[in-house]
Design an enzyme around this catalytic site. Sequence first.
Site, mmCIF file in Angstrom:
data_model
loop_
_atom_site.group_PDB
_atom_site.id
_atom_site.type_symbol
_atom_site.label_atom_id
_atom_site.label_comp_id
_atom_site.label_asym_id
_atom_site.label_seq_id
_atom_site.Cartn_x
_atom_site.Cartn_y
_atom_site.Cartn_z
ATOM 1 C CG ASP A 71 -0.042 -0.085 2.521
ATOM 2 O OD1 ASP A 71 0.431 0.975 2.968
ATOM 3 O OD2 ASP A 71 0.179 -1.201 3.044
ATOM 4 C CG ASP A 81 2.021 4.776 5.757
ATOM 5 O OD1 ASP A 81 1.612 3.801 6.410
ATOM 6 O OD2 ASP A 81 2.475 5.797 6.283
#
Length: 280
Positions: free
Chosen positions: A215, A217
């Site tokens: 991802d 973050d």
Amino acid sequence: MAIAFKVGIIGGTGLDDPKFFNRHKEKKVSTPYGEPSDVLEVGTIAGVDCVLLSRHGRSHSIQPTNINFRANIWALKEEGCTHILASTACGSLRQEIEPGHFVFIDQAIDRTTKRVQTFYDGVVGHPPGICHLPLANPFNEKLRDALKESAARLGIPHHTGGTVITIEGPRFSTRAESLMYRSWGGDVINMTTFPEVVLANEAGLLYASVALATDYDCWRSEGEHVSVELVLETLRKNSENCKRLILDVIPRLATIDWSHDIKCAKYTCNSSVMLPFIKE
């Protein structure tokens, strides 16, 4: 005399399945530091002796702060491991490190606060003295090179270096924290590299880590922010590539002469221990 060679594999989230082992068996062990996260999965890959340990336990029941890192590393050392290949799920702090990419981290920043980082803690039955371990380069360069070569051979999207920031967890960062870590030069963020990398070096083991970006973050103002659902979805894809990487690199590791590296690692940890002065 040839130095023994055995690879410990610390499987993070998504890489804790021993099905790629031959002659597989489970081995329950205990250590002076308590029990490791789970049983050791002992077997071979292309004839190379390997030991797999699930960092969070096979049921993923151990949160990052409560992982018994000392027992995990001690157990692998006692099992005869000379090398450790670790996988770790992480968030990306850089636009170019996309979810699904691998990062062969070469530097690290520790933001944990609650974890014991040494075997030399003054407890009776533990190694005596104080270990002032040099850690300028925490990850073994030769082992990282082998991993990078395998990733290139397999066509896995990857980055040849990067700095990981390890936070305490289990919560994810605030946006202000995420932006701060970017300003520090962080490339990826996780919850488990420390104290694992410290203890591996303190034990004289050659350690490298494969950071699996899941991802972005939460530093970006646009796009989807990190969530458990997002992490698990990307992990399912990452774990298959990580298994391919492990299966490719381990046979090649066995063809390399590691004698000098292993001796240097052991010398570094042994020479870093300051024993108590004995009064005349």
